[in-house]
Design a protein around this motif. Structure first.
Motif, short mmCIF file in Angstrom:
data_model
loop_
_atom_site.label_atom_id
_atom_site.label_comp_id
_atom_site.label_asym_id
_atom_site.label_seq_id
_atom_site.Cartn_x
_atom_site.Cartn_y
_atom_site.Cartn_z
N PRO A 168 -5.23 -8.25 -10.98
CA PRO A 168 -5.13 -8.35 -9.52
C PRO A 168 -3.85 -7.74 -8.93
CG PRO A 168 -5.93 -10.41 -10.42
CD PRO A 168 -5.58 -9.55 -11.59
N ASP A 169 -2.71 -7.89 -9.61
CA ASP A 169 -1.48 -7.33 -9.03
C ASP A 169 -1.52 -5.81 -8.99
OD1 ASP A 169 -0.39 -9.75 -8.48
OD2 ASP A 169 0.78 -9.88 -10.34
N LEU A 170 -1.98 -5.21 -10.10
CA LEU A 170 -2.08 -3.75 -10.14
C LEU A 170 -3.12 -3.26 -9.14
CD1 LEU A 170 -1.82 -3.00 -13.95
CD2 LEU A 170 -0.14 -2.49 -12.18
N SER A 171 -4.20 -4.03 -8.99
CA SER A 171 -5.24 -3.66 -8.04
C SER A 171 -4.67 -3.64 -6.62
CB SER A 171 -6.40 -4.64 -8.10
OG SER A 171 -6.96 -4.66 -9.39
N ARG A 172 -3.88 -4.67 -6.32
CA ARG A 172 -3.29 -4.76 -4.98
C ARG A 172 -2.39 -3.54 -4.73
NH1 ARG A 172 -1.71 -9.42 -5.40
NH2 ARG A 172 -3.18 -10.56 -4.12
N GLU A 173 -1.62 -3.17 -5.76
CA GLU A 173 -0.74 -1.99 -5.65
C GLU A 173 -1.54 -0.73 -5.31
OE1 GLU A 173 1.77 -0.73 -8.98
OE2 GLU A 173 2.57 -2.77 -8.97
N ILE A 174 -2.67 -0.57 -6.01
CA ILE A 174 -3.50 0.62 -5.77
C ILE A 174 -4.04 0.60 -4.34
CG2 ILE A 174 -5.66 1.79 -6.44
CD1 ILE A 174 -3.69 2.14 -8.64
N MET A 186 -5.80 10.11 6.44
CA MET A 186 -6.88 10.37 5.50
C MET A 186 -8.03 9.37 5.75
SD MET A 186 -6.33 10.72 1.42
CE MET A 186 -5.19 12.07 1.36
N THR A 187 -9.24 9.80 5.45
CA THR A 187 -10.40 8.91 5.54
C THR A 187 -10.73 8.43 4.14
OG1 THR A 187 -11.20 10.30 7.35
CG2 THR A 187 -12.79 8.79 6.36
N LEU A 188 -10.87 7.11 3.96
CA LEU A 188 -11.08 6.57 2.61
C LEU A 188 -12.32 5.70 2.55
CD1 LEU A 188 -7.63 6.11 3.15
CD2 LEU A 188 -7.92 6.05 0.68
N LEU A 189 -13.08 5.87 1.48
CA LEU A 189 -14.25 5.03 1.23
C LEU A 189 -14.13 4.54 -0.22
CD1 LEU A 189 -16.87 3.88 2.31
CD2 LEU A 189 -18.00 6.02 1.75
N ILE A 190 -14.05 3.22 -0.37
CA ILE A 190 -13.70 2.64 -1.66
C ILE A 190 -14.77 1.63 -2.09
CG2 ILE A 190 -11.95 1.30 -2.89
CD1 ILE A 190 -10.11 2.22 -0.39
N ALA A 191 -15.51 1.96 -3.14
CA ALA A 191 -16.48 1.01 -3.70
C ALA A 191 -15.73 0.03 -4.58
CB ALA A 191 -17.54 1.76 -4.51
N THR A 192 -15.95 -1.26 -4.38
CA THR A 192 -15.18 -2.24 -5.14
C THR A 192 -15.89 -3.58 -5.27
OG1 THR A 192 -13.06 -3.40 -5.29
CG2 THR A 192 -13.91 -3.00 -3.08
N HIS A 193 -15.57 -4.29 -6.34
CA HIS A 193 -16.02 -5.67 -6.53
C HIS A 193 -14.91 -6.66 -6.26
CE1 HIS A 193 -19.37 -4.05 -9.12
NE2 HIS A 193 -19.98 -4.91 -8.34
N ASP A 194 -13.75 -6.15 -5.86
CA ASP A 194 -12.57 -7.00 -5.68
C ASP A 194 -12.63 -7.76 -4.35
OD1 ASP A 194 -10.44 -7.39 -7.46
OD2 ASP A 194 -10.07 -5.23 -7.50
N PHE A 195 -13.53 -8.74 -4.27
CA PHE A 195 -13.78 -9.40 -2.98
C PHE A 195 -12.54 -10.07 -2.41
CE2 PHE A 195 -17.98 -9.42 -5.13
CZ PHE A 195 -18.59 -8.53 -4.27
N ASP A 196 -11.72 -10.65 -3.30
CA ASP A 196 -10.51 -11.33 -2.80
C ASP A 196 -9.62 -10.35 -2.07
OD1 ASP A 196 -11.45 -13.62 -3.87
OD2 ASP A 196 -10.19 -13.57 -5.67
N LEU A 197 -9.42 -9.17 -2.67
CA LEU A 197 -8.55 -8.18 -2.05
C LEU A 197 -9.19 -7.60 -0.79
CD1 LEU A 197 -6.95 -6.30 -5.06
CD2 LEU A 197 -5.76 -7.37 -3.15
N VAL A 198 -10.49 -7.42 -0.81
CA VAL A 198 -11.19 -6.91 0.38
C VAL A 198 -10.93 -7.85 1.56
CG1 VAL A 198 -13.48 -6.60 1.41
CG2 VAL A 198 -12.97 -5.62 -0.84
N GLU A 199 -11.05 -9.15 1.31
CA GLU A 199 -10.80 -10.14 2.37
C GLU A 199 -9.36 -10.14 2.80
OE1 GLU A 199 -12.26 -14.08 1.96
OE2 GLU A 199 -14.13 -13.30 2.82
N GLU A 200 -8.47 -10.08 1.80
CA GLU A 200 -7.04 -10.14 2.08
C GLU A 200 -6.60 -8.96 2.95
OE1 GLU A 200 -4.63 -10.65 -1.49
OE2 GLU A 200 -3.17 -9.24 -0.64
N LEU A 201 -7.12 -7.77 2.66
CA LEU A 201 -6.64 -6.57 3.34
C LEU A 201 -7.33 -6.35 4.69
CD1 LEU A 201 -6.33 -4.21 0.26
CD2 LEU A 201 -4.52 -5.44 1.44
#
Ligand code: ADP
Ligand code: ADP
Length: 222
Positions: free
Chosen positions: A170-176, A188-203
């Motif tokens: 999780p810490d490295l994921s948050r950094e990315i 830049m326009t970004l589209l990020i496929a992810t399963h990291d639901f906690d980080l998605v909510e947090e950000l």
């Protein structure tokens, strides 16, 4: 910037990987793409990167319909779109520098310019001092940042990332993800496929949800 108009993607004997997708993403948006495995996330990203063609419907980038793009403009389009993969796909027997330089060498960029741009990309991901290292000498997070530098070095307008933190804690994921936010702030326009639901909510960025090839959720621009 990115527009899907009633897009379907069908694989033979597999049914619809994507069905009736309508979608608009503006320049400078950072958008998360969620949904369980097999929902169609990778397929959606591959359509934007021109690695796949829709079975039906249209994908437009900057007002250009990818289906009618003349053949000679395809390399130009691909350069506008940087792709990042979960397994980062680095060449293990080449240095960090060489891995990041690869897209520029393919493009035939002058060696002096390659050096300048590779170091600028490595600087952006905080890896300037590791340019001589081999990928296996780096940590998982560093390897992924090399993959990001390689996607950045062609100066894409759009960055697509397919589960970029799937192998990271999780810490490295948050950094990315914070790194991605910096790219967003420079337009830049970004589209990020992810399963990291906690980080998605947090950000708290716009989040699209796919389920069995259909778009079932869109929080809208935040
Ligand atoms: P996700 O990225 O959300 O896991 P994918 O886009 O990879 O979803 O896959 C969506 C569906 O399309 C799945 O059923 C998958 O098996 C199928 N699929 C993806 N790529 C191919 C392919 N090249 N050939 C056949 N079926 C595919
Ligand atoms: P991800 O882990 O990013 O969701 P996948 O595992 O769905 O990616 O797909 C990895 C590769 O395998 C892709 O190139 C995709 O086209 C291919 N693929 C996925 N599902 C199938 C399938 N059912 N048949 C053939 N190829 C597939």
């Amino acid at each position: 910037m990115i527009r899907f108009q009633n897009v379907y993607k069908r694989y033979p004997e597999r049914g619809d990987a994507l069905a009736g997708i309508d979608l608009e993403i503006q320049t400078g948006e950072m958008v998360f793409l969620t949904g369980h495995s097999g929902a169609g996330k990778s397929t959606l990203l591959r359509l934007i990167g021109l690695l796949e063609r829709p079975t039906r419907g249209h994908v437009l980038i900057n007002g250009r319909n990818l289906a009618t793009l003349p053949r000679h403009e395809i390399p130009y389009h691909r350069r506008q779109v940087g792709m990042i993969f979960q397994d980062h796909r680095l060449l293990p027997d080449r240095s960090v520098f060489d891995n990041v330089a690869l897209p520029l060498m393919v493009m035939g960029v002058h060696p002096k310019e390659i050096g300048r741009r590779v170091r600028a990309a490595l600087d952006q991901v905080g890896l300037l001092r590791r340019e001589h290292a081999l990928p296996l000498a780096l940590s998982g997070g560093e390897q992924q940042r090399v993959g990001i530098a390689r996607a950045l070095v062609g100066r894409p307008a759009v960055l697509l990332a397919d589960e970029p933190t799937g192998n990271l804690d999780p810490d490295l994921s948050r950094e990315i993800f914070h790194l991605f936010e910096r790219f967003k702030y420079v337009g830049m326009t970004l589209l990020i496929a992810t399963h990291d639901f906690d980080l998605v909510e947090e950000l708290g960025h716009r989040t699209l949800k796919l389920d069995e090839g259909r778009l079932v959720g869109d929080t809208g621009a935040w």
